[in-house]
Write a protein that holds these residues in place. Structure first.
Motif, PDB file in Angstrom:
ATOM      1  N   VAL A 158       0.844  -1.203   0.000  1.00  0.00           N
ATOM      2  CA  VAL A 158       0.000   0.000   0.000  1.00  0.00           C
ATOM      3  C   VAL A 158       0.882   1.256   0.000  1.00  0.00           C
ATOM      4  N   ALA A 159       1.958   1.224   0.789  1.00  0.00           N
ATOM      5  CA  ALA A 159       2.876   2.369   0.827  1.00  0.00           C
ATOM      6  C   ALA A 159       3.478   2.622  -0.551  1.00  0.00           C
ATOM      7  N   ILE A 160       3.876   1.559  -1.247  1.00  0.00           N
ATOM      8  CA  ILE A 160       4.431   1.702  -2.591  1.00  0.00           C
ATOM      9  C   ILE A 160       3.404   2.345  -3.517  1.00  0.00           C
ATOM     10  N   VAL A 161       2.178   1.853  -3.480  1.00  0.00           N
ATOM     11  CA  VAL A 161       1.118   2.376  -4.348  1.00  0.00           C
ATOM     12  C   VAL A 161       0.816   3.838  -4.019  1.00  0.00           C
TER      13      VAL A 161
ATOM     14  N   SER B   4       8.230  11.938  -4.385  1.00  0.00           N
ATOM     15  CA  SER B   4       8.055  10.817  -3.459  1.00  0.00           C
ATOM     16  C   SER B   4       8.534   9.476  -4.002  1.00  0.00           C
ATOM     17  N   ILE B   5       9.156   9.461  -5.151  1.00  0.00           N
ATOM     18  CA  ILE B   5       9.604   8.197  -5.723  1.00  0.00           C
ATOM     19  C   ILE B   5      10.623   7.502  -4.819  1.00  0.00           C
ATOM     20  N   TRP B   6      11.412   8.289  -4.094  1.00  0.00           N
ATOM     21  CA  TRP B   6      12.427   7.727  -3.209  1.00  0.00           C
ATOM     22  C   TRP B   6      11.797   6.909  -2.093  1.00  0.00           C
ATOM     23  N   PHE B   7      10.660   7.353  -1.603  1.00  0.00           N
ATOM     24  CA  PHE B   7       9.967   6.631  -0.538  1.00  0.00           C
ATOM     25  C   PHE B   7       9.307   5.370  -1.070  1.00  0.00           C
ATOM     26  N   ALA B   8       8.889   5.405  -2.322  1.00  0.00           N
ATOM     27  CA  ALA B   8       8.355   4.190  -2.946  1.00  0.00           C
ATOM     28  C   ALA B   8       9.466   3.146  -3.060  1.00  0.00           C
ATOM     29  N   LEU B   9      10.681   3.581  -3.404  1.00  0.00           N
ATOM     30  CA  LEU B   9      11.810   2.646  -3.476  1.00  0.00           C
ATOM     31  C   LEU B   9      12.157   2.100  -2.094  1.00  0.00           C
ATOM     32  N   GLY B  10      12.089   2.948  -1.080  1.00  0.00           N
ATOM     33  CA  GLY B  10      12.321   2.494   0.297  1.00  0.00           C
ATOM     34  C   GLY B  10      11.285   1.471   0.725  1.00  0.00           C
ATOM     35  N   ALA B  11      10.026   1.714   0.365  1.00  0.00           N
ATOM     36  CA  ALA B  11       8.958   0.763   0.696  1.00  0.00           C
ATOM     37  C   ALA B  11       9.142  -0.546  -0.056  1.00  0.00           C
TER      38      ALA B  11
ATOM     39  N   PHE C  55      13.608   0.715   4.967  1.00  0.00           N
ATOM     40  CA  PHE C  55      12.767   1.754   4.372  1.00  0.00           C
ATOM     41  C   PHE C  55      13.417   3.126   4.536  1.00  0.00           C
ATOM     42  N   LEU C  56      13.828   3.443   5.762  1.00  0.00           N
ATOM     43  CA  LEU C  56      14.416   4.751   6.033  1.00  0.00           C
ATOM     44  C   LEU C  56      15.760   4.929   5.337  1.00  0.00           C
ATOM     45  N   VAL C  57      16.614   3.918   5.385  1.00  0.00           N
ATOM     46  CA  VAL C  57      17.956   4.032   4.802  1.00  0.00           C
ATOM     47  C   VAL C  57      17.885   4.115   3.279  1.00  0.00           C
ATOM     48  N   VAL C  58      17.113   3.231   2.650  1.00  0.00           N
ATOM     49  CA  VAL C  58      17.017   3.248   1.188  1.00  0.00           C
ATOM     50  C   VAL C  58      16.367   4.549   0.717  1.00  0.00           C
ATOM     51  N   SER C  59      15.346   5.006   1.399  1.00  0.00           N
ATOM     52  CA  SER C  59      14.702   6.273   1.034  1.00  0.00           C
ATOM     53  C   SER C  59      15.695   7.425   1.146  1.00  0.00           C
TER      54      SER C  59
END
Length: 150
Positions: A9-12, A26-33, A53-57
């Motif tokens: 859901v977070a990715i979507v 917000s694409i960075w947060f989608a990658l983190g999710a 999630f936090l580190v990858v974002s």
């Protein structure tokens, strides 16, 4: 509800938000999710999923944001008005920033003008176009005009 569903859901949500905005936001947060979802599917603990999630974002944001800003919407289209910068102009209406008045004549056109240093500039003086802000030409006294007044 399982964490897989939450990460999905977070990715979507992040991807949908990205699709509705003009710039990359917000694409960075989608990658983190996505990284957290993969970790969850591999059986990682919740703390590791959140950390991923936090580190990858943060890392994708840190390393790609400068590149994105440089190549996406970073190109300024010069206009014909840019050709006025540096040209001499004749003051045809007293330039007084405090009273919101002033006009100059340059290249066959009259421009609303403001002084770059808030100094009042009288009709008939020569000024130099410094920059354009909106529809106003920001001007400075020409060197010879300033020398005569001192």
């Amino acid at each position: 509800m399982s964490m897989s569903v939450i990460w999905l859901v977070a990715i979507v949500v992040f991807a949908a938000f990205e699709a509705t905005t003009v710039g990359l936001t917000s694409i960075w947060f989608a990658l983190g999710a996505l990284a957290a979802l993969i970790a969850e599917l591999l059986g990682a603990a919740l703390w590791l999923q959140i950390t991923l999630f936090l580190v990858v974002s943060a890392l994708t944001l840190y390393f790609t944001r400068p590149l994105v800003k440089k190549y996406v919407n970073g190109k300024v289209q010069p206009t014909n008005a840019d050709a006025l910068i540096g040209k001499e102009c004749k003051v045809i209406e007293n330039i007084d920033n405090l009273n919101g008045t002033g006009a100059v004549y340059v290249d066959g056109k009259t421009w609303t003008a403001r002084s770059d240093d808030d100094e009042v500039i009288e009709v008939g003086q020569t000024v130099i176009a410094e920059r354009i802000e909106g529809v106003k030409l920001i001007v400075a006294k020409a060197a010879e005009t300033a020398a005569l007044n001192n």
